[in-house]
Design a protein around this motif. Structure first.
Motif, PDB file in Angstrom:
ATOM      1  N   ASP A  59      39.271  29.483  52.059  1.00  0.00           N
ATOM      2  CA  ASP A  59      40.587  29.251  51.456  1.00  0.00           C
ATOM      3  C   ASP A  59      41.226  28.045  52.137  1.00  0.00           C
ATOM      4  O   ASP A  59      41.829  28.167  53.188  1.00  0.00           O
ATOM      5  N   THR A  60      41.074  26.867  51.522  1.00  0.00           N
ATOM      6  CA  THR A  60      41.499  25.634  52.208  1.00  0.00           C
ATOM      7  C   THR A  60      43.017  25.502  52.296  1.00  0.00           C
ATOM      8  O   THR A  60      43.529  24.840  53.181  1.00  0.00           O
ATOM      9  N   ASP A  78      38.836  25.077  47.041  1.00  0.00           N
ATOM     10  CA  ASP A  78      38.482  26.388  47.581  1.00  0.00           C
ATOM     11  C   ASP A  78      37.085  26.768  47.093  1.00  0.00           C
ATOM     12  O   ASP A  78      36.624  26.260  46.079  1.00  0.00           O
ATOM     13  N   SER A  79      36.441  27.668  47.830  1.00  0.00           N
ATOM     14  CA  SER A  79      35.120  28.090  47.379  1.00  0.00           C
ATOM     15  C   SER A  79      34.835  29.504  47.863  1.00  0.00           C
ATOM     16  O   SER A  79      35.467  29.997  48.795  1.00  0.00           O
ATOM     17  N   ILE A  80      33.883  30.126  47.188  1.00  0.00           N
ATOM     18  CA  ILE A  80      33.367  31.416  47.655  1.00  0.00           C
ATOM     19  C   ILE A  80      31.891  31.225  47.943  1.00  0.00           C
ATOM     20  O   ILE A  80      31.136  30.790  47.077  1.00  0.00           O
ATOM     21  N   TRP A  81      31.512  31.497  49.199  1.00  0.00           N
ATOM     22  CA  TRP A  81      30.094  31.472  49.550  1.00  0.00           C
ATOM     23  C   TRP A  81      29.537  32.848  49.202  1.00  0.00           C
ATOM     24  O   TRP A  81      30.159  33.862  49.507  1.00  0.00           O
ATOM     25  N   GLU A 128      38.772  34.996  54.692  1.00  0.00           N
ATOM     26  CA  GLU A 128      37.345  35.055  54.327  1.00  0.00           C
ATOM     27  C   GLU A 128      36.972  36.414  53.746  1.00  0.00           C
ATOM     28  O   GLU A 128      36.039  36.526  52.956  1.00  0.00           O
ATOM     29  N   VAL A 129      37.683  37.475  54.156  1.00  0.00           N
ATOM     30  CA  VAL A 129      37.310  38.822  53.697  1.00  0.00           C
ATOM     31  C   VAL A 129      38.321  39.433  52.727  1.00  0.00           C
ATOM     32  O   VAL A 129      38.087  40.520  52.202  1.00  0.00           O
ATOM     33  N   ASN A 130      39.459  38.750  52.468  1.00  0.00           N
ATOM     34  CA  ASN A 130      40.527  39.391  51.691  1.00  0.00           C
ATOM     35  C   ASN A 130      41.111  38.596  50.527  1.00  0.00           C
ATOM     36  O   ASN A 130      42.003  39.098  49.850  1.00  0.00           O
ATOM     37  N   ALA A 131      40.701  37.345  50.305  1.00  0.00           N
ATOM     38  CA  ALA A 131      41.360  36.553  49.250  1.00  0.00           C
ATOM     39  C   ALA A 131      41.112  37.171  47.865  1.00  0.00           C
ATOM     40  O   ALA A 131      40.135  37.890  47.655  1.00  0.00           O
ATOM     41  N   ASP A 132      42.017  36.864  46.933  1.00  0.00           N
ATOM     42  CA  ASP A 132      41.828  37.265  45.531  1.00  0.00           C
ATOM     43  C   ASP A 132      41.107  36.141  44.788  1.00  0.00           C
ATOM     44  O   ASP A 132      41.229  34.970  45.154  1.00  0.00           O
ATOM     45  N   VAL A 133      40.402  36.514  43.721  1.00  0.00           N
ATOM     46  CA  VAL A 133      39.699  35.514  42.910  1.00  0.00           C
ATOM     47  C   VAL A 133      40.363  35.437  41.540  1.00  0.00           C
ATOM     48  O   VAL A 133      40.536  36.467  40.872  1.00  0.00           O
ATOM     49  N   HIS A 134      40.749  34.226  41.132  1.00  0.00           N
ATOM     50  CA  HIS A 134      41.262  33.995  39.782  1.00  0.00           C
ATOM     51  C   HIS A 134      40.179  33.258  38.987  1.00  0.00           C
ATOM     52  O   HIS A 134      39.808  32.139  39.346  1.00  0.00           O
ATOM     53  N   ALA A 135      39.662  33.911  37.941  1.00  0.00           N
ATOM     54  CA  ALA A 135      38.641  33.286  37.088  1.00  0.00           C
ATOM     55  C   ALA A 135      39.356  32.715  35.863  1.00  0.00           C
ATOM     56  O   ALA A 135      40.052  33.444  35.153  1.00  0.00           O
ATOM     57  N   ILE A 136      39.193  31.416  35.656  1.00  0.00           N
ATOM     58  CA  ILE A 136      39.982  30.702  34.652  1.00  0.00           C
ATOM     59  C   ILE A 136      39.038  29.978  33.692  1.00  0.00           C
ATOM     60  O   ILE A 136      38.129  29.260  34.130  1.00  0.00           O
TER      61      ILE A 136
END
Length: 685
Positions: free
Chosen positions: A304-305, A327-330, A394-402
């Motif tokens: 989460d930059t 931002d990215s998800i590995w 790293e373990v708690n962010a939410d993901v918004h798929a757009i």
């Protein structure tokens, strides 16, 4: 006239001391290796006359760099655990060759020490002799800050020289064998030299030596020194896909080669590392230094930059994932945990601490991360040291798929469960994983609403208009974890939740991706139309054949997405899944498994069956710390689909204990490695 008293020789009683200090496996070390907070015995060979306790005195000077402490040798075993001391057991006084016990404090600094032993006589004569020893932390000693209370944990997290790293995806975890190699020749010396090469030591030797009593300080120095961003660190990171100047990160099988290459090159960074390589090498260094350490994998790890705890993922209307966000998800990210007390943070924060040597963000100006208490991450104690907000995200962010079409947001969905979905490490004493997710986070209930969190989308009103529709539900489900050589079978389940007929366009899209990157171009796509009667559910079955994915995927993963478009309303619905394809395994069989002892030759057979749809050839490498010196390398000739290859190998174990035999087949022309390992019990002869 009798000759005066002198020292002929000092025996450091290496094998006895190292067995007592549980360092006997460092057999290749030239120096004595001991742990702090526990006595070790040295024996004097005197010459001239006998030792006279009433008139002769012994003193010891212990040196670390230019720091030193002087101490008299007493005749009392009662010593403080907070000071250096030396004593002769009065009940066991041999006047010809007295035994002296040297005791370091449980908070002594880690490093390579020398000591001077001086004998003084009544008439003022003095003779001295010099010795050396390496001092490590002591997880067996209650007063040591790294004390860990269970023997099985000390065996696994300090003494075990092999392990498993977990990669792939949470749905289809891959366990990759790794040899920590801490007992291999020159590894101990290189780990101690790493502290000497560090900027902290180069800048202020005295302060560095004094600070090395504290595992918090040591772990931050090591975390920074594993990567080479700010210093002469061990590994150069590379995620570019171009590894011609060095070794592809996937080809390393252990820490020993990396540490030796670093030392032999005069401390030039070794090329190349990625997260699991950085973490595994750090685990080796910490175990060598006596600090309990384990490698931890976080599946769907957020980077989460902008620290808003939201990761945006963008797709086009055909289901192709786009590279729009910083931002990215590995798919997975690997770090280590080290066990230590944290008196600097107050009660409740001792225990496992996250340290991450992969260079991602700076901490106090340097590329290192931690130690962050796992308990503090769970409780979101972002007021504490070190780097808790970064690991928390790293373990708690939410993901918004757009989904975007012609620059406009046409669909938006939110997932509060994806990030940090599984956090795990190797189980103690078993070749399987242990789940740690509940240690890091309060597992959310699926109904928990987090709509109050902001998004960084520039057009917030568009985002609100594109809230998830209740009209259609869409699911993408894999039949099973995919295996190389078999089709990837999946189904798309569509439910019309309204009382009107719907005509839906279906777009399917598959892209190969590395674990830490946005996907590359589409390699498989399909589209069609589905008619849905009011309230009807339909299941669409699909498959991607091996010939379509094999040459593209290799060790990479697949991003699979489906977008539905309601022909009447132009509404879009998205479902996606990222998964890896399990490689075939090498099988390793040992002829006489129950009678393996040191220095007796053994035979093993490594078998590979080609499950690919085309002929393959490659390079087979077999290695095993404590079993094989160096590596055995073979060229495997081309095998047709379904054909089997067997390779017989002989090896001669050099030490007792449970050891790991590894085999890796690097397949030509595609980026794929087939692996296998076997745990080997070497019994004491």
């Amino acid at each position: 006239m009798e000759a005066d008293l002198g020292i002929q020789n000092v025996n450091l009683e290496k094998s006895e001391n190292m067995e007592r200090h549980r360092t006997e496996d460092f057999i290749s070390s030239k120096e004595l290796v001991v742990r702090r907070g526990a006595p070790f015995r040295v024996t004097l060979q005197l010459k001239g006359r006998l030792f006279n306790p009433k008139t002769d005195s012994l003193r010891i000077k212990v040196l670390l760099g230019r720091l030193y402490v002087m101490m008299p040798v007493t005749y009392s075993k009662k010593v403080s655990s907070s000071h250096w001391a030396a004593y002769i057991d009065p009940e066991d006084l041999n006047l010809q060759s007295p035994s002296i016990f040297i005791v370091s404090p449980a908070s002594a600094s880690v490093g390579c020490y020398s000591f001077l032993l001086c004998v003084s006589t009544q008439n003022g004569k003095k003779t001295c002799t010099l010795g050396k020893f390496n001092l490590l932390c002591n997880p067996w000693c209650r007063e040591d800050a790294v004390y860990i209370p269970f023997e099985d944990q000390r065996e696994e997290y300090v003494q075990n020289d092999s392990g498993l790293l977990f990669m792939g995806t949470a749905m289809n975890m891959v366990s990759r064998p790794w040899s920590f190699d801490q007992y291999e020749p020159s590894v101990l010396e290189t780990c101690l030299n790493l502290l000497q090469v560090s900027p902290q030591h180069q800048k202020n030797k005295k302060m560095d030596y004094l600070s090395r009593n504290n595992p918090v300080y040591i772990s931050r120095v090591v975390s920074a020194m594993i990567n080479s961003e700010d210093d002469r660190g061990v590994l150069k990171g590379n995620w570019s896909g171009d590894y011609e100047q060095g070794v592809h990160p996937s080809l390393w099988i252990g820490s020993g080669d990396i540490l030796r290459q670093w030392a032999d090159s005069g401390y030039s960074p070794v090329k190349y590392g990625q997260c699991w390589v950085f973490a595994a090498v750090m685990c080796t260094v910490m175990r060598v230094l006596g600090i309990p350490c384990r490698v931890v994998s976080n599946f769907n790890s957020a980077h989460d930059t902008n620290a808003n705890l939201v990761i945006e993922e963008y797709y086009n209307e055909q289901g192709m994932k786009l590279n729009f966000s910083k931002d990215s998800i590995w798919n997975f990210h690997v770090w280590v945990e080290c066990w230590m007390s944290r008196p600097d943070l107050g009660p409740g924060m001792s225990g496992w601490q996250v340290l991450d040597p992969t260079p991602q963000e700076r901490s106090a100006g340097v590329f290192c991360c931690g130690p962050a208490p796992v308990k503090a991450i769970k409780d979101r104690r972002i007021d504490l040291f070190y780097d808790i907000p970064f690991v928390y995200a790293e373990v708690n962010a939410d993901v918004h798929a757009i989904v975007v079409s012609k620059g406009r947001v046409v669909s938006y969905d939110k997932d509060t469960e994806k990030v940090g979905s599984v956090i795990c490490t190797k189980a103690i004493g078993f070749s399987r994983h242990k789940i740690l997710t509940g240690d890091y986070k309060h597992i959310k209930s699926p109904t928990a609403s987090l709509s109050s969190r902001s998004s960084t989308l520039s057009d917030d009103s568009t985002l609100r208009r594109a809230r998830p529709s209740k009209g259609v539900s869409l699911k993408l489900i894999l039949d099973k974890a995919p295996v190389a050589g078999e089709p990837v079978r999946f189904m798309v389940k569509v439910v019309n939740k309204q009382r009107v007929t719907k005509t839906m366009k279906v777009y399917l899209n598959a892209q190969a991706k590395e674990y830490n990157h946005s996907p590359s171009d589409t390699f498989w796509a399909n589209q069609g139309v589905v008619q849905l009667a009011p309230m009807e559910a339909k299941v669409i079955h699909q498959q991607i054949f091996p010939a379509q994915y094999e040459d593209v995927v290799g060790d990479d993963l697949i991003n699979l997405a489906v977008v539905l478009e309601d022909m009447a309303t132009q509404e879009r619905f998205l479902a996606s899944e990222e998964f890896n394809i399990a490689s075939p395994q090498l099988t390793i069989q040992i002829a006489d498994e129950d009678s393996i002892v040191p220095r007796k030759e053994q035979t093993t057979t490594v078998t590979f069956t080609n499950t690919y749809s085309h002929p393959v050839s490659g390079i087979l490498t077999v290695a095993g710390a404590g079993l094989i010196q160096g590596k055995i390398v073979y060229r495997m000739l081309p095998l047709s689909p379904g054909e089997r290859s067997e390779q017989r190998i002989t090896f001669t174990p050099i030490m007792a204990g449970t050891k790991m035999l590894q085999a890796n087949l690097s397949i030509d022309k595609i980026n794929a490695t087939v692996r296998g390992f076997k745990m080997v019990s070497v019994h004491r002869a």
